[in-house]
Scaffold this motif. Structure first.
Motif, short mmCIF file in Angstrom:
data_model
loop_
_atom_site.label_atom_id
_atom_site.label_comp_id
_atom_site.label_asym_id
_atom_site.label_seq_id
_atom_site.Cartn_x
_atom_site.Cartn_y
_atom_site.Cartn_z
N TRP A 157 42.92 25.76 45.93
CA TRP A 157 43.21 26.59 44.76
C TRP A 157 42.15 26.46 43.69
N TYR B 108 38.77 29.22 45.38
CA TYR B 108 38.95 30.22 44.33
C TYR B 108 37.62 30.48 43.63
N LEU C 51 43.95 34.51 46.91
CA LEU C 51 44.10 33.15 46.40
C LEU C 51 44.77 33.16 45.03
N HIS C 52 44.38 34.14 44.20
CA HIS C 52 44.97 34.22 42.87
C HIS C 52 46.46 34.47 42.97
N TYR D 89 48.21 31.17 44.24
CA TYR D 89 48.23 29.96 43.44
C TYR D 89 48.41 30.19 41.95
N HIS D 90 47.97 31.33 41.45
CA HIS D 90 47.99 31.50 40.01
C HIS D 90 48.76 32.73 39.57
#
Lengths: 280, 110
Positions: free
Chosen positions: A244, A248, B79-80, B83-84
């Motif tokens: 992450w 990223y 990915l964003h 995870y975010h």
């Protein structure tokens, strides 16, 4: 270390839902442009206007953040921008639209720099170029830097007929003035749009030499990003990868470097296909 | 010159990325200007009498760069999202993390 303020238009993805701006002194909300909004158009198309190629979202013509008409010089660039807008699904994620951002920066010039200021900002990076700035320990990392970065420095020195070198001193490498002059006059041969792209790539990769390697098609984007992040990759090999964070950042840097490089090439191309007659 | 591999591979990967990227309106991805432009460009540069055609290499580099752009943007967005992208937890969820429950106050707070 040598960070600089990112241009106004580089939007970071929000950790929480957008729409809540930061609260300034006295309780007033300062303006933060939304990083995401709903897709409000069905069709994306391109048309040719007086100033260049325009992007149409349904019937509306796309405008820049400063409300100028959005025009690009080449059809290929227009198609790529249109594809960015068309690939948005329910929400428009501005932070993924790097080519659009670069076009907006070129059209609005929010930092209001002229060509010479842009060139000087780019060449200034040479004083602290990542691949000239070496460590002495750990020995394995120093060795890796030597093996991976020396060939690129050698390539740049040969290609541009300059002296660059590398240094382990905290002050960085000592770049001769003649070297800087050579790069300044080389960059002056690019138009204003291409220069915005070049300066962007240099800022992202933290290296002028790696960026020139990309612009001159000597290395691929993946390789340039790997070389830019050499120390991170070394530490990842040693201590492990954190998806992450590491992946990223890797994907984001690749996207930005690729967008910048493509932008430069699409703004400075003049292609013509010569058809030769078949000879019997 | 950058090490690029086979142009056919780059082209196929690029078209695959375009297929994944098109999802807005439901129009087939073959209909998009990008698809047509890329195929036309590859076709135009296919036949050349020179062994080391500079224009061909330039096009291949451009295609590889665009492929890198599309792929990285897609991976970064994924990915964003994973995870975010979830936002903040509500007070109930935060309390639940340590095994508490918020009190029920029928008359409202205070």
């Amino acid at each position: 270390l040598w960070g600089r303020f990112p241009p106004v238009y580089l939007l970071r993805p929000p950790p929480v839902a957008a729409g809540n701006g930061p609260v300034g002194p006295g309780g007033s909300r300062t303006y933060a442009p939304p990083a995401e909004r709903k897709r409000f158009y069905q069709n994306v198309s391109i048309s040719q206007g007086e100033g260049g190629y325009e992007i149409n979202l349904d019937h509306r013509k796309l405008k820049t953040p400063q409300a100028r008409l959005f025009t690009v010089p080449t059809e290929a660039l227009a198609i790529a921008v249109a594809t960015e807008w068309d690939s948005q699904k329910d929400t428009i994620k501005f932070y993924t639209m790097h080519l659009t951002t670069l076009c907006n920066t070129a059209l609005d010039n929010p930092t209001q720099r002229n060509k010479m200021q842009l060139i000087r900002a780019a060449v200034k990076f040479l004083d602290t170029d990542t691949i000239c700035y070496r460590v002495e320990e750990p020995a394995a990392l120093a060795e890796l830097q030597k093996n991976e970065w020396d060939p690129i420095v050698a390539w740049a020195e040969k290609r541009y007929n300059v002296t660059i070198g590398s240094s382990t001193s905290i002050l960085g490498p000592n770049i001769p003035a003649s070297t800087k002059e050579t790069f300044i006059s080389h960059l002056a041969s690019y138009n204003m749009w291409a220069l915005q792209g070049i300066e962007y790539v240099i800022t992202q990769l933290k290296s002028l030499i790696l960026s020139m390697g990309l612009i001159d098609r000597h290395i691929t984007v993946e390789k340039a990003v790997l070389l830019s992040r050499l120390e991170e990759e070394y530490q990842i090999q040693r201590w492990g990868n954190v998806e992450w964070a590491h992946d990223y950042d890797l994907c984001e840097l690749r996207a930005r470097a690729a967008a910048g490089t493509l932008f430069v090439h699409l703004c400075s191309e003049s292609s013509s296909v010569k058809h030769k007659l078949l000879q019997d | 010159m950058a090490v690029l591999g086979s142009p056919l591979r780059t082209l196929r990967a690029l078209l695959r990325e375009l297929r994944q990227a098109s999802g807005g309106t439901g129009r087939p991805y073959r209909d998009t200007p990008a698809y047509r432009h890329i195929l036309a460009a590859f076709r135009a540069h296919r036949v050349t009498s020179e062994k080391l055609c500079r224009a061909q290499q330039e096009l291949h580099f451009q295609a590889a760069t665009y492929l890198c752009l599309l792929r990285s943007v897609r991976e970064h967005a994924a990915l964003h999202q994973e995870y975010h992208g979830k936002g903040e937890r509500s007070p109930e969820e935060v309390a639940g993390l340590v095994g508490f429950r918020l009190p029920q106050q029928p008359g409202g707070k205070g």
